[in-house]
Motif scaffolding. Structure first.
Motif, PDB file in Angstrom:
ATOM      1  N   ALA A 131       6.332   3.502   5.809  1.00 14.91           N
ATOM      2  CA  ALA A 131       6.692   2.672   6.967  1.00 14.91           C
ATOM      3  C   ALA A 131       5.547   1.765   7.408  1.00 14.91           C
ATOM      4  O   ALA A 131       5.776   0.675   7.943  1.00 14.91           O
ATOM      5  CB  ALA A 131       7.123   3.574   8.126  1.00 14.91           C
ATOM      6  N   ALA A 132       4.298   2.195   7.176  1.00 13.78           N
ATOM      7  CA  ALA A 132       3.144   1.424   7.634  1.00 13.78           C
ATOM      8  C   ALA A 132       3.034   0.065   6.966  1.00 13.78           C
ATOM      9  O   ALA A 132       2.537  -0.887   7.569  1.00 13.78           O
ATOM     10  CB  ALA A 132       1.864   2.220   7.397  1.00 13.78           C
ATOM     11  N   VAL A 133       3.494  -0.054   5.717  1.00 11.51           N
ATOM     12  CA  VAL A 133       3.363  -1.332   4.998  1.00 11.51           C
ATOM     13  C   VAL A 133       4.687  -1.871   4.461  1.00 11.51           C
ATOM     14  O   VAL A 133       4.714  -2.956   3.879  1.00 11.51           O
ATOM     15  CB  VAL A 133       2.348  -1.207   3.835  1.00 11.51           C
ATOM     16  CG1 VAL A 133       0.968  -0.886   4.349  1.00 11.51           C
ATOM     17  CG2 VAL A 133       2.804  -0.185   2.815  1.00 11.51           C
ATOM     18  N   LYS A 134       5.764  -1.151   4.650  1.00 13.03           N
ATOM     19  CA  LYS A 134       7.060  -1.642   4.167  1.00 13.03           C
ATOM     20  C   LYS A 134       7.427  -2.931   4.895  1.00 13.03           C
ATOM     21  O   LYS A 134       7.495  -2.964   6.126  1.00 13.03           O
ATOM     22  CB  LYS A 134       8.137  -0.581   4.395  1.00 13.03           C
ATOM     23  CG  LYS A 134       9.492  -0.952   3.795  1.00 13.03           C
ATOM     24  CD  LYS A 134      10.477   0.204   3.959  1.00 13.03           C
ATOM     25  CE  LYS A 134      11.813  -0.118   3.308  1.00 13.03           C
ATOM     26  NZ  LYS A 134      12.757   1.006   3.436  1.00 13.03           N
ATOM     27  N   ASN A 135       7.611  -3.995   4.137  1.00  8.30           N
ATOM     28  CA  ASN A 135       7.845  -5.337   4.689  1.00  8.30           C
ATOM     29  C   ASN A 135       6.689  -5.808   5.569  1.00  8.30           C
ATOM     30  O   ASN A 135       6.859  -6.675   6.419  1.00  8.30           O
ATOM     31  CB  ASN A 135       9.164  -5.387   5.474  1.00  8.30           C
ATOM     32  CG  ASN A 135      10.358  -5.150   4.578  1.00  8.30           C
ATOM     33  OD1 ASN A 135      10.400  -5.621   3.446  1.00  8.30           O
ATOM     34  ND2 ASN A 135      11.332  -4.395   5.068  1.00  8.30           N
ATOM     35  N   ASN A 136       5.522  -5.206   5.354  1.00  9.03           N
ATOM     36  CA  ASN A 136       4.288  -5.598   6.043  1.00  9.03           C
ATOM     37  C   ASN A 136       3.122  -5.542   5.053  1.00  9.03           C
ATOM     38  O   ASN A 136       2.039  -5.070   5.377  1.00  9.03           O
ATOM     39  CB  ASN A 136       4.004  -4.674   7.230  1.00  9.03           C
ATOM     40  CG  ASN A 136       4.846  -5.016   8.446  1.00  9.03           C
ATOM     41  OD1 ASN A 136       4.807  -6.148   8.929  1.00  9.03           O
ATOM     42  ND2 ASN A 136       5.625  -4.058   8.917  1.00  9.03           N
ATOM     43  N   ASN A 137       3.355  -6.027   3.860  1.00 13.82           N
ATOM     44  CA  ASN A 137       2.368  -5.981   2.781  1.00 13.82           C
ATOM     45  C   ASN A 137       1.677  -7.333   2.626  1.00 13.82           C
ATOM     46  O   ASN A 137       2.322  -8.375   2.619  1.00 13.82           O
ATOM     47  CB  ASN A 137       3.053  -5.606   1.468  1.00 13.82           C
ATOM     48  CG  ASN A 137       4.191  -6.560   1.123  1.00 13.82           C
ATOM     49  OD1 ASN A 137       5.144  -6.709   1.895  1.00 13.82           O
ATOM     50  ND2 ASN A 137       4.105  -7.223  -0.019  1.00 13.82           N
ATOM     51  N   ALA A 138       0.334  -7.305   2.533  1.00 13.53           N
ATOM     52  CA  ALA A 138      -0.397  -8.574   2.459  1.00 13.53           C
ATOM     53  C   ALA A 138      -1.374  -8.653   1.287  1.00 13.53           C
ATOM     54  O   ALA A 138      -1.777  -9.750   0.912  1.00 13.53           O
ATOM     55  CB  ALA A 138      -1.162  -8.809   3.765  1.00 13.53           C
ATOM     56  N   SER A 139      -1.773  -7.504   0.708  1.00 19.11           N
ATOM     57  CA  SER A 139      -2.689  -7.508  -0.425  1.00 19.11           C
ATOM     58  C   SER A 139      -2.613  -6.156  -1.118  1.00 19.11           C
ATOM     59  O   SER A 139      -2.060  -5.205  -0.578  1.00 19.11           O
ATOM     60  CB  SER A 139      -4.126  -7.799   0.040  1.00 19.11           C
ATOM     61  OG  SER A 139      -4.588  -6.813   0.949  1.00 19.11           O
ATOM     62  N   HIS A 140      -3.149  -6.089  -2.328  1.00 13.56           N
ATOM     63  CA  HIS A 140      -3.248  -4.789  -2.992  1.00 13.56           C
ATOM     64  C   HIS A 140      -4.466  -4.763  -3.902  1.00 13.56           C
ATOM     65  O   HIS A 140      -4.927  -5.790  -4.395  1.00 13.56           O
ATOM     66  CB  HIS A 140      -1.978  -4.443  -3.775  1.00 13.56           C
ATOM     67  CG  HIS A 140      -1.754  -5.238  -5.027  1.00 13.56           C
ATOM     68  ND1 HIS A 140      -0.923  -6.345  -5.080  1.00 13.56           N
ATOM     69  CD2 HIS A 140      -2.247  -5.101  -6.284  1.00 13.56           C
ATOM     70  CE1 HIS A 140      -0.910  -6.835  -6.307  1.00 13.56           C
ATOM     71  NE2 HIS A 140      -1.708  -6.099  -7.068  1.00 13.56           N
TER      72      HIS A 140
END
Length: 281
Positions: A131-140
């Motif tokens: 939930a912390a990055v689902k549809n809130n992803n900016a880099s990997h």
């Protein structure tokens, strides 16, 4: 006449041989030039899906770190599988699930430049993002994973380096019994943190500036724990060492480690945060 025929025949064979070589060379070179980002999740790739449960269009990537997916439709990384939901949309803040076929861990970050909270995706994992990055992803980033540095971009009177120097200079001091949150605030030049306790402080820090569960705390980062009524916080001075009150005797400032707080007090480590204080927000 026969000599002429032989010359023509020989020339024709040479031309056919040259053409054959060119065709073989072309056919051989094609696979090497094939696009790696083709909307198909191949072995050796980390793949992001537009929808949950590994459905929708795919954005497939090799094993290079990506600091910013971009937001401009003309230049951003996009979902590439034609005919599926999300095709041609930017993947930044749009990925819902993932399949890690790289063979190593991959960490998906909330912020660009590998910042903020993240989801660590194990090799072979095929699932929805947390939930912390689902549809809130900016880099990997891909193993070996990067470590975020302390960033004093919150208007604190002291820098990260200045706070570390101040904290180190307090080792051996007394008069800090029960004042862990005030201590780290003082390190950054504030009279107090603006929060009523360490555990309240942790909850007030925006998730973009918290790194839940991460034990690689950079110098200047604040390490938080749940336990007792008020929780605990201490400041990293680098190399896995922290400066803390009360761990080496009540009221005293001393060096400490995360394991000491866990083992001696039975507290639960929550993670570390950038030096964000309620007092200046």
């Amino acid at each position: 006449m026969q000599q002429l025929r032989r010359r023509l025949t020989t020339g024709f064979v040479v031309i056919l041989t040259m053409l054959g070589s060119l065709l073989v060379g072309t056919l051989t070179a094609a696979p090497a030039q094939a696009a790696t980002r083709d909307g198909v999740c191949d072995t050796g790739e980390i793949c992001f899906y537009y929808n949950s449960d590994n459905s929708g269009s795919i954005s497939d990537h090799g094993t290079a770190d990506l600091a910013d997916y971009g937001t401009d439709p003309a230049t951003c990384y996009v979902f590439r599988t034609v005919g599926r939901a999300g095709h041609d949309q930017c993947i930044k803040n749009n990925a819902a699930s993932v399949w890690n076929r790289t063979g190593v861990q991959v960490r998906v970050h909330y912020n660009s430049d590998f910042g903020g909270t993240w989801d660590t995706v194990a090799a072979g994992a095929k699932r929805n993002l947390t939930a912390a990055v689902k549809n809130n992803n900016a880099s990997h980033d891909v193993t070996p994973l990067r470590t975020e540095t302390c960033k004093n971009s919150f208007g604190n009177p002291r820098s990260c380096a200045g706070a570390v120097t101040w904290a180190n200079n307090q080792v051996g001091a007394t008069g800090w019994g029960g004042y862990c949150d005030r201590f780290v605030a003082n390190a950054y030049g504030h009279a107090n943190s603006g929060s009523t306790s360490a555990i309240v402080h942790w909850g007030q820090i925006p998730s973009t500036h918290r790194n839940a569960g991460d034990r690689s705390v950079p110098a200047g980062g604040l390490a938080f724990f749940r336990g007792g009524e008020y929780g605990h916080v201490m400041i990293s001075v680098g190399g896995g060492t922290f400066v803390s009150n009360d761990i080496d005797g009540y009221n005293k400032i001393s060096d400490a480690t995360i394991a000491e707080v866990e083992n001696e007090w039975g507290y639960t480590y929550l993670g570390w945060a950038q030096p964000w204080f309620q007092v200046n927000h």
